[in-house]
Design an enzyme around this catalytic site. Structure first.
Site, PDB file in Angstrom:
ATOM      1  N   ASP A  34       0.918  -1.204  -0.243  1.00  9.62           N
ATOM      2  CA  ASP A  34       0.114   0.190   0.094  1.00  9.62           C
ATOM      3  C   ASP A  34       0.893   1.220   0.145  1.00  9.62           C
ATOM      4  OD1 ASP A  34      -2.284  -1.551   0.045  1.00  9.62           O
ATOM      5  OD2 ASP A  34      -2.707  -1.368   2.388  1.00  9.62           O
ATOM      6  N   LYS A 114     -27.889 -12.894 -10.010  1.00 13.35           N
ATOM      7  CA  LYS A 114     -28.477 -11.851 -10.507  1.00 13.35           C
ATOM      8  C   LYS A 114     -28.103 -10.793  -9.118  1.00 13.35           C
ATOM      9  CE  LYS A 114     -33.058  -9.949 -11.687  1.00 13.35           C
ATOM     10  NZ  LYS A 114     -32.889  -8.630 -10.813  1.00 13.35           N
ATOM     11  N   ARG A 135     -29.935   2.978 -15.757  1.00 11.69           N
ATOM     12  CA  ARG A 135     -30.798   2.333 -16.618  1.00 11.69           C
ATOM     13  C   ARG A 135     -31.963   3.366 -16.732  1.00 11.69           C
ATOM     14  NH1 ARG A 135     -35.478  -0.597 -15.961  1.00 11.69           N
ATOM     15  NH2 ARG A 135     -36.061  -1.580 -17.684  1.00 11.69           N
ATOM     16  N   GLU A 170     -23.677  -4.339 -13.221  1.00 10.64           N
ATOM     17  CA  GLU A 170     -24.426  -3.867 -11.932  1.00 10.64           C
ATOM     18  C   GLU A 170     -23.574  -3.280 -10.883  1.00 10.64           C
ATOM     19  OE1 GLU A 170     -28.469  -4.633 -10.357  1.00 10.64           O
ATOM     20  OE2 GLU A 170     -27.459  -4.544 -12.380  1.00 10.64           O
ATOM     21  N   LYS A 309     -36.302 -16.215  -8.920  1.00 13.42           N
ATOM     22  CA  LYS A 309     -36.290 -15.620  -7.669  1.00 13.42           C
ATOM     23  C   LYS A 309     -36.286 -16.517  -6.893  1.00 13.42           C
ATOM     24  CE  LYS A 309     -36.196 -11.268  -9.086  1.00 13.42           C
ATOM     25  NZ  LYS A 309     -36.590  -9.767  -8.365  1.00 13.42           N
ATOM     26  N   CYS A 403     -38.768   6.551  29.962  1.00 13.43           N
ATOM     27  CA  CYS A 403     -37.635   6.152  29.163  1.00 13.43           C
ATOM     28  C   CYS A 403     -36.834   5.208  29.768  1.00 13.43           C
ATOM     29  CB  CYS A 403     -36.848   7.377  28.628  1.00 13.43           C
ATOM     30  SG  CYS A 403     -35.354   6.761  27.830  1.00 13.43           S
TER      31      CYS A 403
END
Length: 669
Positions: A34, A114, A135, A170, A309, A403
């Site tokens: 690095d 997907k 898109r 994607e 799916k 509370c």
């Protein structure tokens, strides 16, 4: 070094940085440290600063983000970006395969993950990235090129002689990045993203590309959209895309029969729990590109591909208790404590129950056996109760009267934090420990008291060390207390003390906003400061008086009154005053020449930043709005003005430039 040598060195540095970036981010096979990578990177940064005329628009230094945009321009896709038809069981998969086999009994299929992200197109000319777009509706998307340049798995140059290449991919956010982002947002008191897909979509559409760069998006390319290169099969195109530098889809198979397709879908489904990224299905496509043309398209989806799916995994478990979490604005959220259960790759032992109405509608009781799943495979949720397992020992849950964190007063009200029509239970104690870190972070933030260097991490450390327990403690900090702290040191301690001292003169408007009163933003705080002129006047303000003020409604008025009725509010304000924090309003208004006028700013002005132009308008009695409407008096437009200019022209709103604005200030209406 002469100009020629400098240009050559800059080109070589860019090549080396891109090469090592690909090894690190795409191939996971770094070949240098690095430290050595950073040396190359910052050498190029220095040369570009010294010779901006030689800088390449596709320089890897652009990965960190550039100038913020006013809006995104529209892009018409050269190749339409369609969606896919969904199938939900293996019978539908077999039916799809049979339809395709009717065209060619020997046809092959690819089965791919997907990816659960945001689809984009990337365009390269002569091997260089020139444009990227979302898109959108499939035909027209938004130009998000500057943000896509920050995605390190998108090559800025590709290894090909092809004059034009367009691909589809994607953009996604890894699970680890998503968790880190939400942790950071929670620490800063910001709304959490529901899932990685929403986070990726929101990040890619940031107008400030530096924000996009900071969140670490990634991409998988899954289609060759266009160019002069020809292929026989889809799998062949993916291998070529991989060879020229793209990070292509993982886990894709080439198969022939329906059984093989289903086996591939099953393998992906079994592996998805361990993947570092989210998937929301598997895609089955005909592999032959010529056969795809024969099969053809529906109106908006291809006939030659479907998306399978996966059903959400659901499991029963015991709900052993319901506990309360106090959020950043004091909202009390009930959470289910569950007997641990393995779900979508992780052990689940907690699930949000949202609010009391959610619990009542589903008749959830402590001790119930419940069905749980992960919404979007991410967030655990209780789906239903298995009532036939009840024994009679179950008990009803009720919201607490005080509370659980501080014992403070709780109010129930329906507002924007709650689901539509439901009541949110809220702790009104300004010193509630559960809200403390978030309140401290807000108090020190840029738009509030602007204490440079006092971010969430330091605030958490100061609180842990017992140095800051409420906002007034910030002004008690001393240099010798700070120096021993982790990652602090003398210089940082001195800078922080100076920033704290400077914040004392931030003014009443910033102070009111910094106090974090419910529904009181920066603009409302400015209005309150100008109206009352002194923090003391706010302590005695009545709801009726507050409701008469522009930009203050009845609910906001009630929040203000409740806040200033708290004993801790009185104590904190008295301490802030004792430390010299300015609690009176000092008007910066210089004239009323723009009184009654509303301005909208868009584009890049020639000599002023937009916040400087806004300050000029407000100092002369005008108002600045973020959106154009029929009530807008003027739109002040600079270069690269976007959709606001278009809307102004549609509504007939007068458009002026910076010079005209200055003339209005000097000469009046």
């Amino acid at each position: 070094m002469n100009t020629y040598d400098t240009a050559a060195r800059m080109k070589e540095l860019a090549r080396l940085i891109e090469h090592h970036s690909r090894l690190y981010y795409v191939l996971d096979a770094p070949s240098i440290s690095d430290y050595d990578y950073d040396k190359l990177f910052y050498e190029l940064v220095a040369l570009e600063a010294e010779h901006p005329e030689l800088a390449d628009p596709n320089s890897p230094t652009k990965r960190v983000g550039g100038k913020a945009l006013d809006s995104f321009s529209k892009v018409e896709h050269n190749v339409p970006m369609g969606s896919l038809s969904d199938v939900f069981d293996y019978d539908e998969v077999r039916a799809f395969v049979a339809r395709m086999k009717a065209y060619d009994p020997d046809c092959e299929f690819t089965v791919e993950c997907k990816i659960d992200g945001l689809s984009v197109s990337l365009v390269y000319e002569d091997g260089k990235f020139v444009r990227g777009a979302t898109r959108g509706d499939g035909r027209v998307g938004e130009d998000v090129s500057e943000n896509l340049r920050t995605v390190r798995t998108i090559p800025l140059t590709i290894d090909t002689d092809e004059p034009y290449v367009e691909v589809r991919g994607e953009v996604y956010m890894s699970r680890a990045r998503f968790e880190k982002l939400n942790e950071s947002r929670e620490a800063e008191g910001e709304a959490l993203f529901a899932n990685p897909r929403n986070a990726a979509a929101g990040t890619l559409r940031q107008l400030d590309s530096k924000v996009t760069a900071s969140r670490g998006l990634d991409i998988f390319v899954f289609n060759y959209q266009g160019g002069s290169k020809s292929f026989t099969t889809h799998s062949e195109s993916l291998e070529w895309l991989r060879s020229i530098g793209f990070c292509v889809l993982p886990e894709f198979s080439v198969v022939k029969t329906a059984d093989e397709v289903i086996d591939a879908i099953t393998r992906i489904g079994e592996a998805r729990e361990g993947l570092p990224f989210g998937i929301d299905g598997a895609v089955i496509k005909i592999n032959s590109l010529s056969l795809r043309n024969t099969v053809g398209e529906n109106t908006s989806t291809p006939k030659w591909a479907v998306a399978y799916k996966y059903p959400p995994e659901e499991k029963p478990t015991k709900l052993t208790d319901i506990v309360i979490q106090v959020g950043r604005t004091g909202v009390l959220t009930p959470n289910a404590v569950l007997e641990p259960v393995q779900l979508a790759g992780t052990t689940v032992s907690r699930a949000t129950l949202h609010n009391l109405d959610f619990i009542r509608e589903r008749d959830i009781m402590i001790g119930d056996t419940v069905i749980v799943r992960k919404a979007g495979d991410i967030i655990p949720e209780v789906v239903s109760v298995v009532k036939e397992h009840r024994t009679g020992a179950e008990r009803q849950f009720d919201m607490p009267k005080i509370c659980p964190s501080c014992g403070g007063h709780i109010i129930a009200d329906a507002d924007d934090d709650s689901q539509s029509g439901t009541a949110a239970y809220r702790c009104t104690n300004a010193a509630c420990p559960a809200q403390l870190l978030r309140n401290l972070t807000h108090f020190a933030s840029k738009d509030a008291m602007n204490i440079d260097g006092m971010g969430p991490s330091l605030i958490a450390l100061l609180n842990k060390e017992g140095l800051v327990k409420d906002i007034s403690d910030i002004y008690k900090l001393r240099r010798e207390q700070l120096i021993p702290l982790e990652r602090m040191g003398e210089k940082s301690a001195e800078n922080l003390i100076s920033a704290i001292e400077a914040s004392k003169s931030a003014g009443l408007a910033r102070l009111i906003y910094a106090l974090g009163i419910r529904q009181v933003g920066a603009k409302a705080a400015q209005v309150l400061a100008a109206h009352f002129g002194d923090i003391e006047a706010l302590f005695s303000a009545k709801t009726e008086e507050l409701c008469e003020i522009e930009d203050v409604g009845e609910i906001t008025a009630r929040y203000i009154v409740d806040f200033f009725m708290q004993d801790d509010t009185r104590r904190i304000i008295d301490e802030l005053k004792s430390f010299g924090v300015v609690c009176v309003y000092e008007s910066k208004k210089s004239s009323d020449r723009l009184a009654g006028l509303t301005f909208v700013l868009t584009g890049t002005l020639p000599t002023m930043k937009r916040d400087e132009a806004a300050a000029l308008i407000e100092a002369n009695g005008g108002k600045v709005s973020s959106s154009v409407s029929k009530k807008t008096s003027y739109v002040v437009a600079g270069s690269d003005a976007g959709s606001k200019l278009t809307k102004a022209e549609q509504l007939g709103v007068t458009v002026i430039d910076e010079e005209t604005l200055i003339r209005l200030v000097n000469d009046g209406q």
